[in-house]
Design an enzyme around this catalytic site. Structure first.
Site, PDB file in Angstrom:
ATOM      1  CB  CYS A   1       0.294  -8.139 -13.927  1.00  0.00           C
ATOM      2  SG  CYS A   1      -1.473  -8.308 -14.780  1.00  0.00           S
TER       3      CYS A   1
ATOM      4  CB  CYS B   1      -0.347  -8.299 -17.672  1.00  0.00           C
ATOM      5  SG  CYS B   1      -1.169  -7.421 -16.805  1.00  0.00           S
TER       6      CYS B   1
END
Length: 106
Positions: free
Chosen positions: A29, A32
């Site tokens: 991700c 993230c």
């Protein structure tokens, strides 16, 4: 910053006294990964009043779904086992996350 998993999440987050911030992230991700250094900085700044944890949802998918984490990144704040606030996906900017932390920092 405490790394939690499906074995420790309940004790460290849901049964914790006071406020707990959980950084939900996943392998691969990119948003993230970009947000994580900021969250670590916030842990150093605000960690005296809020417990900071992170959970890799790739390794705890059922737990994440059970907490209604359906997209990433998610930064959530729990108080006495209840989710009381969160920043989700595009709203999970360093500025928004810090503003959320400040709302609960007392």
């Amino acid at each position: 910053m405490l790394e939690v998993d499906k074995k420790t999440f309940e004790d460290e987050v849901l049964k914790a006294d006071g406020k707990v911030l959980v950084d939900y992230y996943g392998d691969g991700c990119v948003p993230c990964a970009a947000l994580m250094p900021h969250v670590h900085e916030f842990a150093e700044t605000y960690g005296d009043k809020i417990k900071f944890c992170q959970l890799n949802t790739t390794k705890a998918r059922r737990l994440a779904i059970g907490q209604k984490i359906l997209g990433l990144p998610v930064i959530a704040i729990y108080e006495n086992g209840e989710k009381v606030d969160e920043c989700v996906k595009d709203d999970a900017t360093p500025e928004n996350v810090e503003a959320m932390i400040k709302r609960h920092y007392a």
